[in-house]
Design a protein around this motif. Structure first.
Motif, PDB file in Angstrom:
ATOM      1  N   GLU A  89     -40.661 -27.263 -55.476  1.00  0.00           N
ATOM      2  CA  GLU A  89     -39.324 -27.857 -55.421  1.00  0.00           C
ATOM      3  C   GLU A  89     -38.327 -26.765 -55.047  1.00  0.00           C
ATOM      4  OE1 GLU A  89     -36.041 -30.342 -58.088  1.00  0.00           O
ATOM      5  OE2 GLU A  89     -37.722 -29.339 -59.083  1.00  0.00           O
ATOM      6  N   ILE A  90     -37.828 -26.807 -53.825  1.00  0.00           N
ATOM      7  CA  ILE A  90     -36.842 -25.837 -53.361  1.00  0.00           C
ATOM      8  C   ILE A  90     -35.458 -26.331 -53.770  1.00  0.00           C
ATOM      9  CG2 ILE A  90     -35.810 -24.727 -51.344  1.00  0.00           C
ATOM     10  CD1 ILE A  90     -38.489 -24.917 -49.949  1.00  0.00           C
ATOM     11  N   GLY A  91     -34.752 -25.503 -54.535  1.00  0.00           N
ATOM     12  CA  GLY A  91     -33.449 -25.918 -55.056  1.00  0.00           C
ATOM     13  C   GLY A  91     -33.614 -26.803 -56.270  1.00  0.00           C
ATOM     14  N   SER A  92     -34.277 -26.281 -57.285  1.00  0.00           N
ATOM     15  CA  SER A  92     -34.593 -27.094 -58.462  1.00  0.00           C
ATOM     16  C   SER A  92     -33.411 -27.287 -59.399  1.00  0.00           C
ATOM     17  CB  SER A  92     -35.754 -26.466 -59.235  1.00  0.00           C
ATOM     18  OG  SER A  92     -35.465 -25.120 -59.578  1.00  0.00           O
ATOM     19  N   GLY A  93     -32.285 -26.616 -59.117  1.00  0.00           N
ATOM     20  CA  GLY A  93     -31.080 -26.839 -59.905  1.00  0.00           C
ATOM     21  C   GLY A  93     -31.292 -26.567 -61.378  1.00  0.00           C
ATOM     22  N   CYS A  94     -30.875 -27.522 -62.207  1.00  0.00           N
ATOM     23  CA  CYS A  94     -30.973 -27.363 -63.661  1.00  0.00           C
ATOM     24  C   CYS A  94     -32.195 -28.061 -64.236  1.00  0.00           C
ATOM     25  CB  CYS A  94     -29.700 -27.871 -64.327  1.00  0.00           C
ATOM     26  SG  CYS A  94     -28.230 -26.884 -63.894  1.00  0.00           S
ATOM     27  N   VAL A 109     -43.748 -25.623 -59.119  1.00  0.00           N
ATOM     28  CA  VAL A 109     -43.070 -24.346 -58.921  1.00  0.00           C
ATOM     29  C   VAL A 109     -41.645 -24.685 -58.480  1.00  0.00           C
ATOM     30  CG1 VAL A 109     -42.941 -22.207 -57.602  1.00  0.00           C
ATOM     31  CG2 VAL A 109     -45.173 -23.117 -58.298  1.00  0.00           C
ATOM     32  N   GLY A 110     -40.714 -24.444 -59.371  1.00  0.00           N
ATOM     33  CA  GLY A 110     -39.308 -24.706 -59.059  1.00  0.00           C
ATOM     34  C   GLY A 110     -38.647 -23.438 -58.563  1.00  0.00           C
ATOM     35  N   LEU A 111     -38.072 -23.477 -57.367  1.00  0.00           N
ATOM     36  CA  LEU A 111     -37.439 -22.304 -56.756  1.00  0.00           C
ATOM     37  C   LEU A 111     -35.931 -22.537 -56.704  1.00  0.00           C
ATOM     38  CD1 LEU A 111     -38.055 -19.578 -55.356  1.00  0.00           C
ATOM     39  CD2 LEU A 111     -38.170 -20.827 -53.191  1.00  0.00           C
ATOM     40  N   GLU A 112     -35.180 -21.710 -57.411  1.00  0.00           N
ATOM     41  CA  GLU A 112     -33.727 -21.887 -57.514  1.00  0.00           C
ATOM     42  C   GLU A 112     -33.016 -20.566 -57.247  1.00  0.00           C
ATOM     43  OE1 GLU A 112     -29.941 -22.710 -57.908  1.00  0.00           O
ATOM     44  OE2 GLU A 112     -31.478 -24.286 -57.829  1.00  0.00           O
ATOM     45  N   GLY A 113     -32.008 -20.589 -56.367  1.00  0.00           N
ATOM     46  CA  GLY A 113     -31.309 -19.364 -55.988  1.00  0.00           C
ATOM     47  C   GLY A 113     -30.441 -18.778 -57.085  1.00  0.00           C
ATOM     48  N   SER A 114     -29.837 -19.620 -57.893  1.00  0.00           N
ATOM     49  CA  SER A 114     -28.948 -19.169 -58.963  1.00  0.00           C
ATOM     50  C   SER A 114     -29.761 -18.850 -60.216  1.00  0.00           C
ATOM     51  CB  SER A 114     -27.902 -20.250 -59.267  1.00  0.00           C
ATOM     52  OG  SER A 114     -27.307 -20.038 -60.528  1.00  0.00           O
ATOM     53  N   PHE A 115     -29.621 -17.642 -60.728  1.00  0.00           N
ATOM     54  CA  PHE A 115     -30.379 -17.278 -61.923  1.00  0.00           C
ATOM     55  C   PHE A 115     -29.942 -18.109 -63.122  1.00  0.00           C
ATOM     56  CE2 PHE A 115     -30.972 -14.779 -65.824  1.00  0.00           C
ATOM     57  CZ  PHE A 115     -32.356 -14.627 -65.774  1.00  0.00           C
ATOM     58  N   ARG A 116     -28.645 -18.360 -63.243  1.00  0.00           N
ATOM     59  CA  ARG A 116     -28.184 -19.149 -64.387  1.00  0.00           C
ATOM     60  C   ARG A 116     -28.767 -20.559 -64.348  1.00  0.00           C
ATOM     61  NH1 ARG A 116     -21.973 -19.138 -65.364  1.00  0.00           N
ATOM     62  NH2 ARG A 116     -21.951 -20.186 -63.353  1.00  0.00           N
ATOM     63  N   VAL A 150     -43.699 -30.588 -50.909  1.00  0.00           N
ATOM     64  CA  VAL A 150     -42.523 -29.716 -50.928  1.00  0.00           C
ATOM     65  C   VAL A 150     -41.307 -30.628 -51.030  1.00  0.00           C
ATOM     66  CG1 VAL A 150     -41.182 -27.974 -49.720  1.00  0.00           C
ATOM     67  CG2 VAL A 150     -43.683 -27.973 -49.521  1.00  0.00           C
ATOM     68  N   LEU A 151     -40.426 -30.340 -51.975  1.00  0.00           N
ATOM     69  CA  LEU A 151     -39.278 -31.214 -52.225  1.00  0.00           C
ATOM     70  C   LEU A 151     -37.970 -30.545 -51.835  1.00  0.00           C
ATOM     71  CD1 LEU A 151     -41.504 -32.611 -53.927  1.00  0.00           C
ATOM     72  CD2 LEU A 151     -39.737 -33.138 -55.628  1.00  0.00           C
ATOM     73  N   LEU A 152     -37.116 -31.309 -51.160  1.00  0.00           N
ATOM     74  CA  LEU A 152     -35.736 -30.923 -50.873  1.00  0.00           C
ATOM     75  C   LEU A 152     -34.848 -32.060 -51.382  1.00  0.00           C
ATOM     76  CD1 LEU A 152     -36.041 -29.632 -47.169  1.00  0.00           C
ATOM     77  CD2 LEU A 152     -35.984 -28.248 -49.265  1.00  0.00           C
ATOM     78  N   ILE A 153     -34.513 -32.024 -52.638  1.00  0.00           N
ATOM     79  CA  ILE A 153     -33.696 -33.075 -53.249  1.00  0.00           C
ATOM     80  C   ILE A 153     -32.243 -32.595 -53.286  1.00  0.00           C
ATOM     81  CG2 ILE A 153     -33.381 -34.581 -55.243  1.00  0.00           C
ATOM     82  CD1 ILE A 153     -36.090 -34.863 -53.806  1.00  0.00           C
ATOM     83  N   GLY A 154     -31.423 -33.111 -52.380  1.00  0.00           N
ATOM     84  CA  GLY A 154     -30.030 -32.671 -52.309  1.00  0.00           C
ATOM     85  C   GLY A 154     -29.890 -31.240 -51.861  1.00  0.00           C
ATOM     86  N   VAL A 155     -30.769 -30.796 -50.989  1.00  0.00           N
ATOM     87  CA  VAL A 155     -30.794 -29.390 -50.566  1.00  0.00           C
ATOM     88  C   VAL A 155     -30.611 -29.238 -49.055  1.00  0.00           C
ATOM     89  CG1 VAL A 155     -32.249 -27.327 -50.397  1.00  0.00           C
ATOM     90  CG2 VAL A 155     -32.204 -28.655 -52.523  1.00  0.00           C
ATOM     91  N   LEU A 156     -31.214 -30.117 -48.264  1.00  0.00           N
ATOM     92  CA  LEU A 156     -31.195 -29.955 -46.805  1.00  0.00           C
ATOM     93  C   LEU A 156     -29.773 -29.895 -46.255  1.00  0.00           C
ATOM     94  CD1 LEU A 156     -33.001 -29.737 -44.311  1.00  0.00           C
ATOM     95  CD2 LEU A 156     -32.857 -32.238 -44.078  1.00  0.00           C
ATOM     96  N   GLU A 157     -28.840 -30.598 -46.881  1.00  0.00           N
ATOM     97  CA  GLU A 157     -27.468 -30.604 -46.380  1.00  0.00           C
ATOM     98  C   GLU A 157     -26.791 -29.239 -46.479  1.00  0.00           C
ATOM     99  OE1 GLU A 157     -27.330 -33.040 -50.310  1.00  0.00           O
ATOM    100  OE2 GLU A 157     -28.792 -32.432 -48.813  1.00  0.00           O
TER     101      GLU A 157
END
Length: 752
Positions: A89-94, A109-116, A150-157
């Motif tokens: 999941e690319i951009g797994s958010g919260c 495997v959740g991949l998120e750019g923001s550490f928080r 592979v998931l892009l949920i609210g990410v491609l935009e």
């Protein structure tokens, strides 16, 4: 799976795998919002998708987006397919979707750019060993291996914003590289040309109406796509096989999810009510629309344009054919926000000929009711019933400007007759006794929302799912039907003047038209019964004041809204003009003040220089004053000595005068010795007088110099003047000192 994380290091505190070269990532809902979500999840005893602990913490849009059960509805149709799959999941958010996938049995495997946000996702999945959260971007996924999905949920935009003008293609290429040969790419994104946005609702990311519709996106900013454009992007990236689904009201908070067959009218049944029913439940809807979407969806459906004008897309795409959602299913409808033991899924299947079948099931079958007061019936409908939903008819009525209470009463009458016919009660005399008639609780859900009608004639009630352990009053059912129907509406068009807006007034008017006056006590009893039932099924308490004051929200007509907006704009322009003038005046004042400041600064610099000069001069005068003071001290000592000598001389002269007088009388006149002595004394005195005159001149010169020096130091002027005055009054020439000494010596020997 952990062996693939060689580019990442595990953070011992949060449990997040952090990329060794991780850079700051600027996507955020805001510090306050994200810290609130983190604390809500951290403090919750239950962090599952069915958690009541989390739904109780929903207070605004960000917390709803991350904590609502509705988030998982997006992928519930594919839940069984994800079991056992390896998912990126690319951009797994919260972590809302990561949590659902983990509960479905996927290895995530959740991949998120923001550490928080990655930390929040890790906390949401803290009890799931099959979910790992990594902090990194799509560029960091190179060595993570291959995935079944592979998931892009609210990410491609966001691809162009974070990856540059070619970011969309670049991100899709990454997904293709990470997907196995038979892997599936799942994309959820808003439709650039969704009916919601065509009606005037703001673009979700930029909050500007018509921004996406007019294609005002920048080359390096957020962007959405229409169906054809998105399909081509996916195909060009190698995902030629595509299965399109349409979540409503959108992919973020879906309630219904329909596929192409349902949206294009290929099935034998009108599924548009599944859409219109969800529109009022869109938490982001502003109702600033140029037309009623509820009405517009009917012709859209009839013309097979549902897919092109859907508000959002959910696409399962792959390089080779894959069936993620069962082929027979064409639509899903979820009631997930109830008490978890009552949460329900409605699946609509179609056979080869397009005939529909309704299949109901619990979303959380493991949950057991804690009370036997209410029982939810789960029964399939072997055949989908035709006809129009009577709730939808009410929506059409109240979406028309100028509707009246009489229009509502006409609509109510059709449902009222259907109820009376089915409960087998005579309506010849409608009074309080009639309203107090006890009927089977199986009719508690026989509301207009579940009534199908053809040609204004009731056909049947559907989905009567509830049973209570006691009968109900007919009057309460009539009250409930009105409240539930009005509460299902979003905003309504401007009605005829003096039309009531409170729900209670509608019920009272409907009863009054049948000759029954509802007294306050009866109305309150119905309200409290509904509060009790709502609390029993939803698990949430209902405020009595909210029930009493419930009212319709009126949507202003577009032209009136536009006129007000223009008036407001004109007012703002006038304010801007005034502020510009004020700004010009302020600039002039600032320039004048700056000029005065420069002058003052020059004056200050001059004063500083003068002060420095005065300090130096004062220091020099202090030094000179010390020198003069020293000389004056010496002069004072000398003058003191001279005063003593003068005093002695005066006494001596007086003595000499007396001696001379005595001698003059004692020595004979003829005596030559007397004359010689006198002459000798006269000569000696004349000589001393000359010397005294010279010494006097020198002392006067010294006095003048002392006065000049003293005038340069005002502090010692007075002292110096008094000293000079003293010196002037007691001048004694140094030349007299020798004769005086002689006379002193002579006086000791006696007169000669």
């Amino acid at each position: 799976m952990i062996s693939d994380f060689k580019d990442f290091e595990r953070d011992a505190v949060s449990g997040v795998w952090r990329h060794r070269n991780a850079a700051p990532f600027d996507y955020s809902d805001g510090d306050v919002h994200e810290e609130y979500v983190y604390s809500a999840i951290r403090d919750a005893g239950d962090v599952s998708t069915s958690s009541a602990d989390l739904t109780d913490k929903i207070v605004d849009w960000p917390s709803m987006y991350h904590l609502s059960r509705r988030r998982a509805n997006l992928l519930r149709p594919a839940a069984s397919w994800f079991a056992g799959k390896r998912v990126l999941e690319i951009g797994s958010g919260c972590g809302a979707i990561s949590r659902f996938l983990g509960e479905s049995g996927a290895h995530v495997v959740g991949l998120e750019g923001s550490f928080r946000r990655a930390r929040i996702a890790r906390e949401r999945c803290r009890d799931l060993d099959n979910v790992e959260i990594l902090c990194g971007t799509s560029d960091d996924a190179e060595n993570l291996g291959q995935f079944d999905a592979v998931l892009l949920i609210g990410v491609l935009e966001y691809a162009r914003k974070y990856l540059g003008p070619e970011g969309t293609q670049r991100l899709l290429a990454t997904c293709r590289a990470r997907a196995a040969e038979s892997g599936v790419l799942v994309v959820a994104i808003e439709n650039q040309l969704g009916l919601k946005y065509l009606s005037g609702e703001v673009e979700d990311h930029l909050s500007i109406a018509m921004f996406g519709v007019e294609d005002r996106y920048s080359a390096e900013g957020v962007t959405t796509f229409g169906r054809r454009a998105l399909g081509k992007l996916l195909a060009d990236a190698g995902f030629e096989h595509q299965d399109w689904w349409y979540p409503f009201p959108d992919y973020k908070m879906p309630i219904s999810v329909l596929n192409d067959a349902a949206m294009s009218g290929e099935v034998q049944g009108d599924l548009s009510p599944l859409i219109t029913e969800t529109l009022a439940l869109d938490p982001q809807r502003t109702y600033k629309e140029v037309f009623s979407p509820e009405r517009a969806w009917l012709p859209v459906f009839r013309n097979g344009l549902g897919g092109d004008l859907a508000n959002s897309f959910l696409v399962f795409s792959s390089a080779m054919p894959q069936q993620v959602v069962p082929t027979s299913s064409v639509a899903y409808h979820y009631s997930a926000e109830r008490r978890r033991e009552y949460a329900k899924q409605v699946r609509i299947d179609a056979d080869a000929g397009g005939a529909l079948k309704v299949v109901r099931s619990k979303i959380f079958p493991e949950s057991v009711p804690v009370s036997s007061t209410a029982v939810m019936s789960i029964e399939d409908d072997p055949r989908f019933s035709g006809g129009s939903h009577w709730q939808q008819r009410l929506s059409m009525i109240m979406a028309t400007e100028g509707w009246s209470i009489e229009d509502f009463e006409g609509w109510f009458d059709v449902w009222f007759k259907a109820i009376v016919d089915r409960v087998d009660v005579s309506s010849e005399r409608i009074d309080e006794a009639f309203l107090g008639t006890e009927i089977s609780s199986k009719f508690i859900d026989a509301t207009p929302r579940n009534l199908l009608v053809q040609d204004d004639t009731a056909v049947q009630f559907i989905d009567l799912e509830w049973r209570l352990d006691h009968p109900i009053e007919l009057g309460y059912l009539l009250f409930r039907g009105v409240y539930v129907s009005l509460g299902s509406l979003g905003a309504v068009a401007v009605p005829k003047a003096d039309t009531p807006m409170r729900f209670a007034e509608f019920f009272e008017a409907a009863m009054s038209s049948r000759g029954v006056v509802i007294n306050p006590e009866t109305l309150e009893r119905y309200m409290r019964k509904e509060m009790s039932f709502a609390s029993l099924t939803s698990g949430k308490s209902v405020d009595f004041n909210v029930m009493v004051n419930a009212r319709l929200h009126v949507r202003p007509p577009f032209l009136e809204e536009l006129t007000r907006a223009r008036d407001r704009l004109a007012s703002l322009e006038a304010d801007v003009g005034y502020l510009k003038q004020v700004n010009v005046e302020k600039d002039d004042q600032m320039q004048a003040v700056n000029g005065e400041l420069l002058i003052a600064r020059d004056q200050m610099n001059s004063l500083v220089a003068d002060v420095a000069f005065m300090k130096r001069a004062n220091l020099e005068k202090d030094v000179e004053l010390e020198r003069v003071s020293g000389e004056l001290m010496v002069s004072r000592d000398q003058l003191s000595s001279s005063v003593a000598d003068v005093a002695f001389l005066k006494r001596l002269i007086a003595e000499k005068d007396l001696e001379i007088d005595r001698l003059m009388h004692s020595i004979p006149v003829e005596s030559g010795r007397r004359e010689d002595a006198v002459n000798d004394a006269a000569v000696e005195l004349m000589s001393a007088h000359g010397l005294a005159s010279e010494e006097l001149a020198e002392i006067k010169a010294s006095r003048a110099y002392a006065l000049e020096q003293a005038s340069r130091s005002p502090r010692s002027l007075k002292t110096t003047a008094s000293m000079i005055s003293l010196a002037a009054s007691i001048i004694l020439p140094d030349a007299l000192k020798t004769p005086i000494r002689r006379m002193r010596q002579g006086s000791k020997k006696g007169p000669k």
